[in-house]
Scaffold this active site. Structure first.
Site, PDB file in Angstrom:
ATOM      1  N   HIS A  57      47.983 104.701 -26.918  1.00  0.00           N
ATOM      2  CA  HIS A  57      47.565 103.301 -26.817  1.00  0.00           C
ATOM      3  C   HIS A  57      46.684 103.152 -25.582  1.00  0.00           C
ATOM      4  O   HIS A  57      47.025 103.649 -24.505  1.00  0.00           O
ATOM      5  CB  HIS A  57      48.802 102.403 -26.703  1.00  0.00           C
ATOM      6  CG  HIS A  57      48.461 100.963 -26.571  1.00  0.00           C
ATOM      7  ND1 HIS A  57      47.995 100.217 -27.640  1.00  0.00           N
ATOM      8  CD2 HIS A  57      48.467 100.131 -25.511  1.00  0.00           C
ATOM      9  CE1 HIS A  57      47.747  98.986 -27.225  1.00  0.00           C
ATOM     10  NE2 HIS A  57      48.026  98.907 -25.939  1.00  0.00           N
TER      11      HIS A  57
ATOM     12  N   ASN B 282      52.088 108.110 -30.718  1.00  0.00           N
ATOM     13  CA  ASN B 282      50.860 107.306 -30.744  1.00  0.00           C
ATOM     14  C   ASN B 282      50.250 107.293 -29.346  1.00  0.00           C
ATOM     15  O   ASN B 282      50.956 107.471 -28.354  1.00  0.00           O
ATOM     16  CB  ASN B 282      51.203 105.871 -31.166  1.00  0.00           C
ATOM     17  CG  ASN B 282      49.967 104.986 -31.257  1.00  0.00           C
ATOM     18  OD1 ASN B 282      48.937 105.392 -31.794  1.00  0.00           O
ATOM     19  ND2 ASN B 282      50.041 103.784 -30.709  1.00  0.00           N
TER      20      ASN B 282
ATOM     21  N   ARG C  43      52.252  96.260 -48.144  1.00  0.00           N
ATOM     22  CA  ARG C  43      52.362  97.218 -47.042  1.00  0.00           C
ATOM     23  C   ARG C  43      53.354  98.332 -47.411  1.00  0.00           C
ATOM     24  O   ARG C  43      53.127  99.505 -47.145  1.00  0.00           O
ATOM     25  CB  ARG C  43      52.848  96.457 -45.801  1.00  0.00           C
ATOM     26  CG  ARG C  43      52.308  96.969 -44.511  1.00  0.00           C
ATOM     27  CD  ARG C  43      52.735  96.069 -43.376  1.00  0.00           C
ATOM     28  NE  ARG C  43      51.742  95.077 -43.034  1.00  0.00           N
ATOM     29  CZ  ARG C  43      50.600  95.330 -42.389  1.00  0.00           C
ATOM     30  NH1 ARG C  43      50.304  96.555 -42.026  1.00  0.00           N
ATOM     31  NH2 ARG C  43      49.752  94.361 -42.111  1.00  0.00           N
TER      32      ARG C  43
HETATM   33  C1  GRF Z   1      41.823 104.955 -28.910  1.00  0.00           C
HETATM   34  O1  GRF Z   1      41.405 104.143 -27.857  1.00  0.00           O
HETATM   35  C2  GRF Z   1      43.323 104.972 -29.008  1.00  0.00           C
HETATM   36  O2  GRF Z   1      43.954 104.801 -27.790  1.00  0.00           O
HETATM   37  C3  GRF Z   1      43.604 103.793 -29.889  1.00  0.00           C
HETATM   38  O3  GRF Z   1      42.559 103.754 -30.817  1.00  0.00           O
HETATM   39  C4  GRF Z   1      41.410 104.388 -30.253  1.00  0.00           C
HETATM   40  C5  GRF Z   1      41.019 105.464 -31.214  1.00  0.00           C
HETATM   41  O4  GRF Z   1      39.813 106.085 -30.857  1.00  0.00           O
HETATM   42  N1  GRF Z   1      44.918 103.898 -30.499  1.00  0.00           N
HETATM   43  P1  GRF Z   1      39.382 107.414 -31.579  1.00  0.00           P
HETATM   44  O5  GRF Z   1      39.341 107.105 -33.085  1.00  0.00           O
HETATM   45  O6  GRF Z   1      40.399 108.467 -31.264  1.00  0.00           O
HETATM   46  O7  GRF Z   1      38.023 107.741 -31.052  1.00  0.00           O
END
Ligand code: GRF
Length: 215
Positions: free
Chosen positions: A112, A110, A68
């Site tokens: 989520h 990020n 990693r």
């Molecule tokens: C989204 O639901 C985001 O919240 C999560 O991963 C997914 C990514 O979807 N972290 P995309 O690749 O942006 O369509």
């Protein structure tokens, strides 16, 4: 006088619908200089979206690295080559090492798909349905060493309807993600966000209150 565009790098792993929302928003009214989109998955559709928008792309396949830490070092090198002031995780599906997180502290965000601190981790929509919560949604947060545990910047919530399944709920949340993430990035680009003592501040005020900004 208008502000210079904020140099940004986006990390992706998959479909890239959030990346697309960010690109589209930024095309309408530029606030970011999208310097590079990097994926750990060479086949990610997100890379094609970036190419279509004329944004430079790079794939760094994590499977080519023995650890990693080695992958994160290569990733950091590729990011730093673009000198971003902001690092945007948009569906980036790798857990990052503490050193990497520290390197970009205060400038890595990020999104989520849950109302953090509820449902960190994977399969959030199925878990929300199973838990019978009335509300679900998405959260934009600073990235910290704790997975999905960094300071909350903003949440968008949606109702969980009685006949929802994972697909219908995911679609409702995703529509909110596409609205929320560009908005928060705009705040960041305007210099309105700050991370101080582990809390996110918007215009100097703590922004982890409840209800969320749409509530
Ligand atoms: C989204 O639901 C985001 O919240 C999560 O991963 C997914 C990514 O979807 N972290 P995309 O690749 O942006 O369509």
């Amino acid at each position: 006088m208008s502000r210079p565009l904020l140099p940004a790098v986006v990390l992706v792993s998959g479909r890239g619908s959030n990346l697309q929302a960010i690109i589209d928003d930024n095309t309408r009214d530029p606030c970011l200089d999208l310097r590079r989109v990097i994926s750990n998955q060479p086949q990610a559709p997100a890379l094609e979206r970036a190419r279509q928008a004329g944004v430079e792309t790079l794939a760094i396949d994590h499977r080519r690295f023995g650890s990693r830490a080695a992958f994160d070092a290569a990733l950091a090198e590729a990011i730093d080559a673009s000198s971003p002031a902001l690092l945007v995780l948009a569906g980036f599906m790798r857990v990052l090492t503490a050193g990497f997180v520290q390197r970009y502290a205060g400038r890595m965000l990020n999104i989520h798909p849950a109302l953090l601190p509820a449902f960190p981790g994977l399969h959030t929509h199925a878990r929300a349905i199973a838990a019978r919560v009335p509300w679900h949604g998405a959260t934009v947060h600073y990235v910290s060493h704790e997975v999905d545990g960094g300071a909350v910047i903003a949440r968008a919530r949606v109702p969980v309807l009685p006949d929802d399944d994972e697909t219908t709920l995911a679609a409702r949340v995703l529509a909110e993600e596409h609205r929320l993430y560009p908005e928060v990035l705009r705040w960041f680009a305007a210099g309105r966000l700050r991370l101080q003592d582990g809390r996110a501040l918007l215009d100097g005020q703590p922004c982890d209150g409840w209800p969320p900004d749409d509530g």
